[in-house]
Enzyme design. Structure first.
Site, short mmCIF file in Angstrom:
data_model
loop_
_atom_site.label_atom_id
_atom_site.label_comp_id
_atom_site.label_asym_id
_atom_site.label_seq_id
_atom_site.Cartn_x
_atom_site.Cartn_y
_atom_site.Cartn_z
N MET A 121 5.83 0.36 2.62
CA MET A 121 7.27 0.45 2.76
C MET A 121 7.70 1.91 2.65
O MET A 121 7.55 2.51 1.59
CB MET A 121 7.95 -0.42 1.71
CG MET A 121 7.96 -1.88 2.07
SD MET A 121 8.64 -2.93 0.77
CE MET A 121 7.16 -3.29 -0.16
N CYS B 272 14.53 -2.38 -8.34
CA CYS B 272 13.81 -2.40 -7.07
C CYS B 272 12.85 -3.58 -6.96
O CYS B 272 12.75 -4.19 -5.89
CB CYS B 272 13.04 -1.10 -6.90
SG CYS B 272 12.06 -1.01 -5.38
N CYS C 263 10.25 7.05 -7.80
CA CYS C 263 9.63 7.48 -6.55
C CYS C 263 10.51 8.40 -5.71
O CYS C 263 10.00 9.18 -4.90
CB CYS C 263 9.20 6.27 -5.73
SG CYS C 263 10.58 5.26 -5.09
N GLY D 265 -0.77 4.14 -0.61
CA GLY D 265 -1.73 5.17 -0.28
C GLY D 265 -2.24 5.90 -1.50
O GLY D 265 -3.03 6.83 -1.40
N MET E 175 0.83 -1.21 0.00
CA MET E 175 0.00 0.00 0.00
C MET E 175 0.86 1.26 0.00
O MET E 175 1.56 1.53 0.97
CB MET E 175 -0.92 0.02 1.23
CG MET E 175 -2.04 -0.98 1.21
SD MET E 175 -3.14 -0.73 2.63
CE MET E 175 -3.86 0.88 2.24
#
Length: 362
Positions: free
Chosen positions: A37, A91, A188, A14, A12
């Site tokens: 995470m 990743c 990210c 969000g 999640m």
């Protein structure tokens, strides 16, 4: 710890996609556990609030230090070697999905789920990644390094939906504000230009590398550049050099700190070499009559043939025009929408000799 075939751990963030993933799986009767995470930036307050609203268990894993020591370090190191990295490809197997599996085992979950726009298909005893229905959001390109043991535990609920359909779904479920949120960042941990990020993380980089020379394919000096890590193969914008005609980055030489410029035609390639591959079924890949390769995210798949070299690398022969082969990027092989495997694009230095040694390959 409770164990059930209907208990699934959802990664999640969000955001829109992971929220929809949780809601869809709840509707299908799964017991949802959420884990967020924290790898960069602020506390994941959105994820906490959403989990509470949906009535699901929620955990936060603070992974900022290991993430920086592995994924961010690799990203920086690749640019320092004159390569063009894709951190999501690194990743997913090394960090995101590995952590999800570890947490799933710890929390008694048989399945893990994410909001990736991709699908899974079982065929001949193998699990294949399949491109999602939304071509603009398809994320199959980033998942090629995942192993069979991980894929057998994955659920990708969004693979059959478009982004707009997912937004509409959230609105129908009463998540109006969430449905209107913008897109997440492509990388990210970077806001803005990756060059600024490199300087921020490596203040010594400019002094260490220093300015270098733009050169022609004949070795003629054309003007100075800011340092080879700040350029990528195929780049045209932001070169800050006037040659009277469009110029593109053809090659990067970290040892000499030179960046070769030329015209678009010089970017074209008939072959490339790739390394560190992950192939689902090698016999299928090498014999596939409709094989195509994607050499960067959102690029069109290019028809190709592939063979294994004696040194273990892959030689790829393009059957249609290919351009801007960037070492460090991923070469992902498809049959239609199904991913047969992938590899990292290797340095193309010495490829002429490789081609000569394989001139009888048809």
């Amino acid at each position: 710890m409770k164990e059930s075939k209907k208990r699934v751990l959802v990664g999640m963030s969000g955001g829109i996609d992971s929220t929809a993933t949780c809601l869809m799986l709840q509707e299908q009767g799964y017991e949802i556990v959420g884990v967020t995470m924290r790898v960069w930036g602020d506390e994941p307050q959105d994820a906490r609030e959403l989990a509470a609203r949906m009535g699901i268990e929620h955990y936060v894993a603070d992974e900022r230090v290991p993430f920086k020591d592995t994924i961010v370090k690799n990203f920086i190191d690749e640019y320092r070697q004159g390569r063009t990295p894709n951190p999501c490809v690194m990743c997913n197997p090394l960090f995101k999905f590995r952590m999800l599996i570890e947490w799933a085992d710890k929390l008694g979950c048989d399945w893990i789920a994410t909001g990736h726009y991709s699908r899974l298909e079982e065929r001949n005893g193998h699990i294949y990644i399949v491109a999602g229905d939304d071509d603009k959001k398809d994320q199959s390109y980033f998942l090629w390094r995942l192993g069979q043991d991980v894929l057998r535990r994955c659920i990708f609920p969004l693979g059959n939906y478009t982004k707009q359909t997912v937004r509409d779904y959230l609105r129908e479920k009463g998540y109006e504000a969430k449905s209107k949120e913008g897109e997440s960042m492509e990388v990210c941990f970077i806001k803005g230009d990756y060059r600024d990020f490199l300087r921020e993380q490596c203040p010594e980089l400019d002094a260490e590398v220093g300015p270098g020379w733009f050169v022609s394919s004949e070795g003629v000096k054309l003007g100075q550049h800011k340092g080879f890590p700040y350029y990528t193969i195929g780049q045209r914008k932001g070169l800050e050099i006037a040659l009277g005609k469009p110029a593109y980055v053809l090659k990067i030489n970290p040892q000499k700190n030179t960046v070769m410029l030329g015209d678009a035609g010089q970017l074209r390639a008939e072959y490339m070499v790739a390394e560190q591959d992950n192939i689902v079924d090698e016999d299928e890949l090498f014999a596939c009559p409709d094989l195509a390769v994607r050499i960067r995210y959102r690029s069109r798949p290019i028809p190709c043939r592939v063979k294994r070299l004696e040194d273990g690398r892959l030689l790829v022969r393009f059957l249609a025009e290919a351009s801007a082969i960037a070492p460090g990027q991923s070469a992902v092989f498809y049959e239609g929408r199904r991913v047969l495997g992938g590899a990292f694009i290797a340095s193309q230095r010495g490829i002429g000799l490789v081609i000569e040694q394989n001139k009888d390959w048809k």
